[in-house]
Design an enzyme around this catalytic site. Structure first.
Site, PDB file in Angstrom:
ATOM      1  N   LEU A  33      88.195  31.318  28.054  1.00  0.00           N
ATOM      2  CA  LEU A  33      88.055  31.192  29.507  1.00  0.00           C
ATOM      3  C   LEU A  33      88.368  29.780  30.005  1.00  0.00           C
ATOM      4  O   LEU A  33      88.059  28.792  29.354  1.00  0.00           O
ATOM      5  CB  LEU A  33      86.630  31.592  29.907  1.00  0.00           C
ATOM      6  CG  LEU A  33      86.212  32.994  29.466  1.00  0.00           C
ATOM      7  CD1 LEU A  33      84.773  33.276  29.876  1.00  0.00           C
ATOM      8  CD2 LEU A  33      87.140  34.063  30.033  1.00  0.00           C
ATOM      9  N   HIS A  37      89.682  31.784  35.192  1.00  0.00           N
ATOM     10  CA  HIS A  37      88.696  32.867  35.033  1.00  0.00           C
ATOM     11  C   HIS A  37      87.426  32.545  35.822  1.00  0.00           C
ATOM     12  O   HIS A  37      86.837  33.409  36.455  1.00  0.00           O
ATOM     13  CB  HIS A  37      88.300  33.020  33.558  1.00  0.00           C
ATOM     14  CG  HIS A  37      89.409  33.435  32.650  1.00  0.00           C
ATOM     15  ND1 HIS A  37      89.959  32.590  31.727  1.00  0.00           N
ATOM     16  CD2 HIS A  37      90.060  34.623  32.525  1.00  0.00           C
ATOM     17  CE1 HIS A  37      90.903  33.230  31.062  1.00  0.00           C
ATOM     18  NE2 HIS A  37      90.993  34.456  31.522  1.00  0.00           N
TER      19      HIS A  37
END
Ligand code: PAF
Length: 284
Positions: A33, A37
Site C-alpha cells: 500500500l 491506496h
C-alpha cells in the site's frame, strides 16, 4: 481493526453489519500500500459506517509468472497503515481460501463488451478476466454500499463500472456504487504505484518525464489532432534514455474506443522504465 483470513469469518462480519443496516465501504487492493491506496481508504472510511479492505495478490490476473513472484508483499506493514487510517476489517486470504481448485485452474471468462480489446487488455491477455473474477467474488462476500477504485488503472475502472452498471451481471450488483478516485502523485509528478518500489533512485528520476510529457500534451491538444498528439507523446517519452513506450492511446472515457476528438477523452500510457512496467493517464 480485525484481520480476517477466511470467507466464513468475513461473511459473519458482513452479515452483522448488514443486520444493523450499516453502510459498507470497500477498497480491494493487492497490498504494497502507498498514498494512492490511502486516499481511497480515507474516502471509504469517511463516507461509510464500516470500512473493509482486501489485501490479496490475485494470481489469476497475472499473465506473467515472474511478475506475480516479484509483486511486493508485506501484510504486517499494510495492516499497520490500514489500522492508522481507521479501517475496521482487513480481508487477507490465501489463494487456496479465495479460490476452489476448479476456479484456480479453469479460466474464468467474462464478456467485456469490447472494453478489454485495447490497451492493458490487449497487452495482458486474460488479465481483466482475472480482475473481474476476483472482484466479483469479493463483491459477493462484502456486499459493499460503495467500492473505491483508483483512476490510475483507468481501463480497470471502466470495466468494473461496466460489470456493476451495464453487464448481464449488473442486476446482481445493483446495490453497489462504484467510486473512481483521482491519481495520487509523488511530489515529482510520478503516479503512485506499488511497482515504483522496484525502481532504482535513478530510474525514479527518469520516470518523472512520463507525467511531464502527459501534462505537455494538454497544451499540444489545443492545436494538434488526436493522431499528432499521440505521436508526439510517444516520441517525447521514447526520446528519454531509459524509457520505452508500450502504447499511448487516446480513447473515449466510457467506451474506451479510439476517438478523433478530445471531448470526453483520456490518454492512457504504458512505459517500461528498465524492466518495470509503469502506467499513467491524463484526461483531456
Ligand atoms: O487494482 C488492483 O489492485 C487489483 O486489480 C484489484 C482491483 C485489487 C483486483 O485484484
Amino acid at each position: 481493526m480485525q484481520v480476517i483470513t477466511t470467507k466464513l469469518e468475513l461473511t459473519r462480519q458482513v452479515t452483522a453489519c448488514l443486520r444493523q443496516n450499516k453502510t459498507i465501504g470497500f477498497v480491494p487492493t493487492m497490498g504494497a500500500l502507498h498514498a494512492g491506496h490511502a486516499s481511497l481508504v480515507q474516502r471509504a472510511c469517511s463516507e461509510n459506517e464500516v470500512c473493509f479492505v482486501s489485501v490479496f495478490v490475485n494470481p489469476t490476473q497475472f499473465n506473467n509468472s515472474e511478475d506475480l513472484l516479484r509483486y511486493p508483499r508485506d501484510l504486517e506493514k499494510d495492516a499497520k497503515l490500514l489500522e492508522l487510517l481507521g479501517v475496521h476489517f482487513v480481508f487477507a486470504p490465501t489463494p487456496e481460501e479465495m479460490y476452489s481448485k476448479e476456479e484456480m485452474e479453469s479460466s474464468f471468462m467474462f464478456d467485456f463488451n469490447g472494453l478489454d480489446e485495447m490497451m492493458e487488455g490487449k497487452m495482458r491477455p486474460g488479465h481483466f478476466n482475472g480482475v473481474v473474477q476476483v472482484v466479483s467474488i469479493l463483491f459477493d462476500l462484502v456486499q459493499p454500499t460503495r467500492a473505491y477504485f483508483g483512476e490510475k488503472d483507468f481501463q480497470q475502472l471502466a470495466i468494473i463500472r461496466y460489470l456493476v452498471e451495464r453487464s448481464p451481471l449488473a442486476n446482481r450488483y445493483k446495490g453497489i456504487k462504484i467510486i473512481g478516485c483521482p491519481i495520487v502523485r509523488e511530489e515529482s509528478g510520478l503516479a503512485m504505484s506499488s511497482r515504483n518500489e522496484r525502481l532504482s533512485s535513478k530510474e525514479k528520476q527518469i520516470a518523472v518525464a512520463i507525467s511531464q510529457v502527459l501534462i505537455s500534451s494538454l497544451e499540444w491538444a489545443k492545436n494538434d489532432s488526436v493522431f499528432t498528439v499521440q505521436q508526439r507523446v510517444v516520441d517525447a517519452i521514447n526520446a528519454i534514455d531509459g524509457l520505452t513506450v508500450e502504447y499511448y492511446d487516446i480513447v473515449d472515457k466510457t467506451t474506451l474506443q479510439p476517438t478523433d476528438t478530445f471531448i470526453n477523452a483520456v490518454g492512457c500510457v504504458t512505459v517500461y522504465c528498465g524492466s518495470v512496467r509503469l502506467i499513467d493517464n491524463i484526461q483531456y
